[in-house]
Design a protein around this motif. Sequence first.
Motif, PDB file in Angstrom:
ATOM      1  N   LEU A  42      48.580  -4.943  28.709  1.00  0.00           N
ATOM      2  CA  LEU A  42      47.608  -4.041  29.331  1.00  0.00           C
ATOM      3  C   LEU A  42      47.857  -3.943  30.836  1.00  0.00           C
ATOM      4  O   LEU A  42      47.995  -4.945  31.521  1.00  0.00           O
ATOM      5  CB  LEU A  42      46.189  -4.555  29.069  1.00  0.00           C
ATOM      6  CG  LEU A  42      45.039  -3.772  29.696  1.00  0.00           C
ATOM      7  CD1 LEU A  42      44.931  -2.400  29.054  1.00  0.00           C
ATOM      8  CD2 LEU A  42      43.725  -4.546  29.526  1.00  0.00           C
ATOM      9  N   ILE A  88      38.688  -6.774  27.209  1.00  0.00           N
ATOM     10  CA  ILE A  88      39.503  -6.681  26.002  1.00  0.00           C
ATOM     11  C   ILE A  88      40.776  -7.517  26.181  1.00  0.00           C
ATOM     12  O   ILE A  88      41.205  -7.783  27.307  1.00  0.00           O
ATOM     13  CB  ILE A  88      39.910  -5.219  25.672  1.00  0.00           C
ATOM     14  CG1 ILE A  88      40.634  -4.567  26.861  1.00  0.00           C
ATOM     15  CG2 ILE A  88      38.709  -4.396  25.260  1.00  0.00           C
ATOM     16  CD1 ILE A  88      41.189  -3.196  26.546  1.00  0.00           C
ATOM     17  N   TYR A  90      44.492  -7.115  25.100  1.00  0.00           N
ATOM     18  CA  TYR A  90      45.248  -6.001  24.540  1.00  0.00           C
ATOM     19  C   TYR A  90      46.726  -6.071  24.915  1.00  0.00           C
ATOM     20  O   TYR A  90      47.081  -6.275  26.073  1.00  0.00           O
ATOM     21  CB  TYR A  90      44.666  -4.681  25.031  1.00  0.00           C
ATOM     22  CG  TYR A  90      45.417  -3.454  24.578  1.00  0.00           C
ATOM     23  CD1 TYR A  90      45.167  -2.895  23.327  1.00  0.00           C
ATOM     24  CD2 TYR A  90      46.384  -2.877  25.393  1.00  0.00           C
ATOM     25  CE1 TYR A  90      45.862  -1.769  22.900  1.00  0.00           C
ATOM     26  CE2 TYR A  90      47.077  -1.753  24.975  1.00  0.00           C
ATOM     27  CZ  TYR A  90      46.815  -1.200  23.729  1.00  0.00           C
ATOM     28  OH  TYR A  90      47.499  -0.094  23.298  1.00  0.00           O
ATOM     29  N   THR A  92      50.402  -4.075  23.168  1.00  0.00           N
ATOM     30  CA  THR A  92      51.064  -3.399  22.052  1.00  0.00           C
ATOM     31  C   THR A  92      52.252  -4.235  21.588  1.00  0.00           C
ATOM     32  O   THR A  92      52.698  -5.142  22.287  1.00  0.00           O
ATOM     33  CB  THR A  92      51.588  -2.013  22.463  1.00  0.00           C
ATOM     34  OG1 THR A  92      52.739  -2.174  23.307  1.00  0.00           O
ATOM     35  CG2 THR A  92      50.528  -1.233  23.208  1.00  0.00           C
ATOM     36  N   LYS A 135      42.856  -3.688  13.850  1.00  0.00           N
ATOM     37  CA  LYS A 135      44.014  -3.065  14.494  1.00  0.00           C
ATOM     38  C   LYS A 135      44.804  -2.281  13.446  1.00  0.00           C
ATOM     39  O   LYS A 135      45.105  -2.806  12.377  1.00  0.00           O
ATOM     40  CB  LYS A 135      44.925  -4.124  15.124  1.00  0.00           C
ATOM     41  CG  LYS A 135      44.212  -5.122  16.036  1.00  0.00           C
ATOM     42  CD  LYS A 135      43.718  -4.463  17.304  1.00  0.00           C
ATOM     43  CE  LYS A 135      43.114  -5.513  18.254  1.00  0.00           C
ATOM     44  NZ  LYS A 135      42.571  -4.905  19.483  1.00  0.00           N
TER      45      LYS A 135
END
Length: 386
Positions: A42, A88, A90, A92, A135
Amino acid sequence: MMRYFIDFASGSLIKYGEELCGDNVEFYVDNDMSVAVLSDGLSSGVKANILATLTSTIALTMIKNGLTIEETVETIIQTLPVDAQKNIAYSTFTIVKITDHNKAYIAEFDGPETFFLRRGQIERIHYTETNICGKLVREASIDLKENDVMVFVSDGALYASAGQSLNLNWKWEDIAKHLKINVRDSMSALDIKNNLLGVCDQMYLFEPGDDTTVCVLKAVKPKKVKLFTGPPSHKEDDAKVVHELMNNADIRIVSGGTTSQIVARELGVEVKSSTEIYDKEVPPIAYIQGVDLVTEGVLTLSKTIDRLKSLSKSLDSDIFKAKDGASQMAKLLYSASHIKLLVGRSLNIANAESSFQRDLELRLHVVGELEKILVKLGKIVTVEYY
């Protein structure tokens, strides 16, 4: 069925003004599998780097040890620190695992879809979507063929442009078109990575507005290289190690003056010296019939390590075009899938009074450093001592 080797390369552009990259890549290879993980944390900077490093490290460790994607995602969610401002945790990820049956498994969360090239064409991957702990994870499997290429990127590669505006002419489809036009079967994973990452850098006018990472996996035929350096501790092992050098190898390299004399004697040929100097810091090469490259010892090995290390920091592989011994050795080693280092542990008496004296400890240290960088570059390396 031939088991293909996975040629791997990755590189990143760090967001302009930041010191750490918010993307992280981990790669593992052995004789049974290859696993690559790209994670994009993030935002950018230190926090993003921590998130990406944790995610990619956890994912790599769990996937290579046979745990499921469900277990992996659950562990990542429970482990990542929560951002105090955005509340959060986060990051990917793109995970690619390739087994010894040439089966590629892909799992993606929130990152750009993987580009898949076969016979010069882009083929869209057919995904299924699974909800794991809230997710949405995309999954797919592909049976790989020779020269198949998978390219996956962080979102900094999309819409790359100077300033704050988005480059709407550089969407996923445009990158796919670029890859289709520019990727050729003769290109290595490194060539493909350098090409795409270099274009993204130009799009940003060399001041990236976001961390940008490119990873490339290419299925190729295995290529075995053997390198012999240093005389064996026991003279009676000379014939044994030379036989090992010459047997079952695609490329043979000999490093060291005394070592080359041993090889020539056991093969019944002569060492032919060369006086051509292409780099004043690298001693000239020599020639032995049946051996692909003959170089000086520790100094050339050290320069080879420097050249291999530079591959991860540069978008240019021009070192492979140079003719000095270290550049030639780096090119041959990088082209390999499997590398066997045959290392003699005898002290080199011939260099005892030389200003370039290198004792056994230094030779072993250099070999250890060479092994490390080759493993980091995705090669399968074994070392045998004599």
